[in-house]
Write a protein that holds these residues in place. Sequence first.
Motif, mmCIF file in Angstrom:
data_model
loop_
_atom_site.group_PDB
_atom_site.id
_atom_site.type_symbol
_atom_site.label_atom_id
_atom_site.label_comp_id
_atom_site.label_asym_id
_atom_site.label_seq_id
_atom_site.Cartn_x
_atom_site.Cartn_y
_atom_site.Cartn_z
ATOM 1 N N GLY A 443 37.681 18.748 5.400
ATOM 2 C CA GLY A 443 38.295 18.346 6.659
ATOM 3 C C GLY A 443 39.405 17.326 6.548
ATOM 4 O O GLY A 443 39.916 16.861 7.579
ATOM 5 N N TRP A 444 39.818 16.947 5.350
ATOM 6 C CA TRP A 444 40.896 15.973 5.193
ATOM 7 C C TRP A 444 42.239 16.696 5.103
ATOM 8 O O TRP A 444 42.308 17.836 4.654
ATOM 9 N N PRO A 445 43.343 16.044 5.502
ATOM 10 C CA PRO A 445 44.661 16.712 5.481
ATOM 11 C C PRO A 445 45.038 17.235 4.105
ATOM 12 O O PRO A 445 45.644 18.291 3.985
ATOM 13 N N ASN A 446 44.722 16.479 3.079
ATOM 14 C CA ASN A 446 45.005 16.889 1.702
ATOM 15 C C ASN A 446 43.675 16.875 0.950
ATOM 16 O O ASN A 446 43.140 15.810 0.652
ATOM 17 N N PRO A 447 43.099 18.042 0.654
ATOM 18 C CA PRO A 447 41.787 18.066 0.008
ATOM 19 C C PRO A 447 41.778 17.490 -1.396
ATOM 20 O O PRO A 447 40.718 17.331 -1.989
ATOM 21 N N LEU A 448 42.958 17.166 -1.941
ATOM 22 C CA LEU A 448 43.011 16.487 -3.235
ATOM 23 C C LEU A 448 43.070 14.972 -3.080
ATOM 24 O O LEU A 448 43.066 14.252 -4.079
ATOM 25 N N VAL A 449 43.144 14.494 -1.853
ATOM 26 C CA VAL A 449 43.189 13.048 -1.609
ATOM 27 C C VAL A 449 42.101 12.732 -0.589
ATOM 28 O O VAL A 449 42.328 12.708 0.622
ATOM 29 N N ILE A 450 40.908 12.505 -1.093
ATOM 30 C CA ILE A 450 39.729 12.229 -0.274
ATOM 31 C C ILE A 450 39.163 10.887 -0.708
ATOM 32 O O ILE A 450 39.109 10.593 -1.908
ATOM 33 N N PRO A 451 38.743 10.042 0.222
ATOM 34 C CA PRO A 451 38.294 8.696 -0.139
ATOM 35 C C PRO A 451 37.169 8.684 -1.167
ATOM 36 O O PRO A 451 36.308 9.570 -1.185
ATOM 37 N N ILE A 452 37.211 7.679 -1.993
ATOM 38 C CA ILE A 452 36.128 7.396 -2.941
ATOM 39 C C ILE A 452 35.309 6.271 -2.306
ATOM 40 O O ILE A 452 35.595 5.085 -2.487
ATOM 41 N N ASP A 453 34.305 6.633 -1.531
ATOM 42 C CA ASP A 453 33.596 5.613 -0.755
ATOM 43 C C ASP A 453 32.129 5.947 -0.511
ATOM 44 O O ASP A 453 31.477 5.324 0.323
ATOM 45 N N THR A 454 31.608 6.921 -1.237
ATOM 46 C CA THR A 454 30.236 7.360 -1.008
ATOM 47 C C THR A 454 29.410 7.134 -2.267
ATOM 48 O O THR A 454 29.436 7.946 -3.196
ATOM 49 N N PRO A 455 28.693 6.012 -2.369
ATOM 50 C CA PRO A 455 27.916 5.750 -3.575
ATOM 51 C C PRO A 455 26.761 6.751 -3.712
ATOM 52 O O PRO A 455 26.354 7.360 -2.718
ATOM 53 N N PRO A 456 26.242 6.887 -4.947
ATOM 54 C CA PRO A 456 26.629 6.169 -6.162
ATOM 55 C C PRO A 456 27.987 6.623 -6.697
ATOM 56 O O PRO A 456 28.512 7.664 -6.305
ATOM 57 N N TYR A 457 28.507 5.785 -7.617
ATOM 58 C CA TYR A 457 29.810 6.043 -8.221
ATOM 59 C C TYR A 457 29.620 6.513 -9.668
ATOM 60 O O TYR A 457 28.626 6.188 -10.322
ATOM 61 N N TYR A 458 30.609 7.246 -10.148
ATOM 62 C CA TYR A 458 30.516 7.844 -11.480
ATOM 63 C C TYR A 458 31.817 7.600 -12.253
ATOM 64 O O TYR A 458 32.886 7.413 -11.659
ATOM 65 N N ALA A 459 31.707 7.655 -13.581
ATOM 66 C CA ALA A 459 32.893 7.564 -14.438
ATOM 67 C C ALA A 459 32.703 8.446 -15.670
ATOM 68 O O ALA A 459 31.653 8.392 -16.324
ATOM 69 N N ALA A 460 33.704 9.252 -15.940
ATOM 70 C CA ALA A 460 33.774 10.029 -17.178
ATOM 71 C C ALA A 460 34.930 9.499 -18.009
ATOM 72 O O ALA A 460 35.817 8.800 -17.496
ATOM 73 N N THR A 461 34.933 9.825 -19.287
ATOM 74 C CA THR A 461 35.956 9.338 -20.209
ATOM 75 C C THR A 461 37.003 10.419 -20.455
ATOM 76 O O THR A 461 36.660 11.584 -20.717
ATOM 77 N N VAL A 462 38.271 10.023 -20.380
ATOM 78 C CA VAL A 462 39.391 10.939 -20.609
ATOM 79 C C VAL A 462 40.156 10.484 -21.853
ATOM 80 O O VAL A 462 40.572 9.326 -21.943
ATOM 81 N N LEU A 463 40.328 11.392 -22.800
ATOM 82 C CA LEU A 463 41.077 11.121 -24.020
ATOM 83 C C LEU A 463 42.244 12.096 -24.133
ATOM 84 O O LEU A 463 42.192 13.202 -23.590
ATOM 85 N N PRO A 464 43.292 11.710 -24.857
ATOM 86 C CA PRO A 464 44.374 12.681 -25.116
ATOM 87 C C PRO A 464 43.902 13.720 -26.117
ATOM 88 O O PRO A 464 43.517 13.399 -27.238
ATOM 89 N N SER A 465 43.915 14.971 -25.690
ATOM 90 C CA SER A 465 43.563 16.086 -26.556
ATOM 91 C C SER A 465 44.800 16.971 -26.696
ATOM 92 O O SER A 465 45.890 16.583 -26.279
ATOM 93 N N ASP A 466 44.649 18.135 -27.284
ATOM 94 C CA ASP A 466 45.783 19.043 -27.414
ATOM 95 C C ASP A 466 45.287 20.456 -27.648
ATOM 96 O O ASP A 466 44.127 20.680 -28.003
ATOM 97 N N LEU A 467 46.195 21.408 -27.440
ATOM 98 C CA LEU A 467 45.927 22.812 -27.733
ATOM 99 C C LEU A 467 46.505 23.191 -29.091
ATOM 100 O O LEU A 467 46.603 24.375 -29.422
ATOM 101 N N GLY A 468 46.880 22.189 -29.849
ATOM 102 C CA GLY A 468 47.511 22.385 -31.146
ATOM 103 C C GLY A 468 48.794 21.588 -31.225
ATOM 104 O O GLY A 468 49.392 21.222 -30.212
#
Length: 531
Positions: A443-468
């Motif tokens: 229901g938000w105008p931009n479904p890729l921009v939705i508030p981060i406000d509903t706990p619990p909160y999570y974090a994953a790790t992002v590293l630079p990878s490659d396809l070669g």
Amino acid sequence: MSSDQDAFDVIVAGSGGGGLVAAFLAASRGLRTLVLEKTAQVGGTTAYSGAGLYFPGSAPIRRAGVEDDVEDARKYLRNLIDDPSREVLQDAYLDAGPRVIDELERDPWFSSFVYGPVPDYYPGHPGATAAGRTIFPPELPVAELGERAALVRGPIPTERFGVDQGPVLVGGRALIGRALSAFLETGHGSLELNTALDGLIVENGKVLGVEAIRDGERVTFRARRGVLLAAGGFERNAELRARYQPPLTGEWSDGAPGNTGDALRAGIAAGAATELLDEAWFVPGVVQPDGLPLFHTGTRGGIWVNGAGERFVNESRPYDQSGHEIVRLHATSGVSHIPAHWVFDQRQLDRDSFGGPPDQPVAPEWFSSGALKKADTLAELAALIDVPLDALRASIERFNSFAESGVDEDFHRGETPWDSMFRYVVGFPARPEQNYPAKPTSGWPNPLVIPIDTPPYYAATVLPSDLGTKGGLKTDEHARVLDTGGAPIGGLYATGNTAAAMSGHVYPGAGTPIGSSIAFGYLAVLDIAGS
């Protein structure tokens, strides 16, 4: 050493998409062709891929009723790559793509390729199209391959996580299965597995064959007409990565395990020039429970923050661009971006799931391994990922403030054709001929921009990878390897990630790597065959 009577016409080192298709094209012309594969299975990194082929103006695009002018594509590549020295390669590539597809589709094993609507990655450049220029191989039932199916490398989820491959080959595995069968059924093709390229036979300035290691012993194979190096890049070579691409490591790569730069070293030893050795097909990788990253196509929710707790990128932009941005900012900003942290909340988890099928709970190993961290408050999460709480909170509050209007004022997430795909899907569809399945937009105008406000909160790790890696031996428009003086080395050709990329420092659209590999493999065969 083999006698001339035992020599092959063509030797191809490597069995990825470019190498195996080129081998078929050579063998189908009656040339006695040998494929050397370092490992026990064929396919290389292509087998891990969706096998998109960026071929503007090709027949599958026309069949789909999509308007695509090759001159627009030429304009797009010229403007985007912005390197006059690569224009001859661009022209050769644009000419070869439709022609090689026409030839392949005449063989029953390749059947009809299909168009997939993946937008060009740089929509603001002249000649770009939102419709995209990418085609894909049709899926292939395992039963049609018979015993050959066991020769095709499995996808990453199978190799790393033991996921069942299923009864149908899709994407890169379908392409490899088709190419392998077509090659072997010409009657002119031979395949040597577990045989690693170790050098080139050079006599009077011309390459006449290869040296290889098979079962611990050195063997030689002679080639009357030419040797095509198509053995991938050097992404799995720790020494070369440290020399040309610090602080990146081969452990973070999504390239095939055998890609240690054997062909690159062999070419250099024969006098070849090199280019772009600092480059790779960079992608962001989300660290999995096994401790290693996996190619992450795009993000629908949450934000990425650096070591200072600050957001730094449009998390949904094309993967090569976000991967490059992580590497660039880590080197230049004075703030650590390796690792980065993907922060989101329960709302996103409920909408999109994580690390598994939709509507299924997160597997326990995500948490027990530490790959996914969970906290009831932002303060707890900041401590878990070791970023300043005030900065993390400020980054989230600013992002949340964009939700009402739907406009990401900092990085414009959701405003490009590429981003728009992620309004409805997570990643590419398994079968590109199918429509993208709809996803709830909350229901938000931009479904890729939705508030981060509903706990619990999570974090994953992002590293630079490659396809070669994408730097390698310098080649001309016929895929001939050039020496340090700019002259072709007789009898030596290169394609795929063994050669320096036609696209230079950029990634124009989905399927550029494998498309380039096949196009220049085709051009090599034409030159070898004199056609």
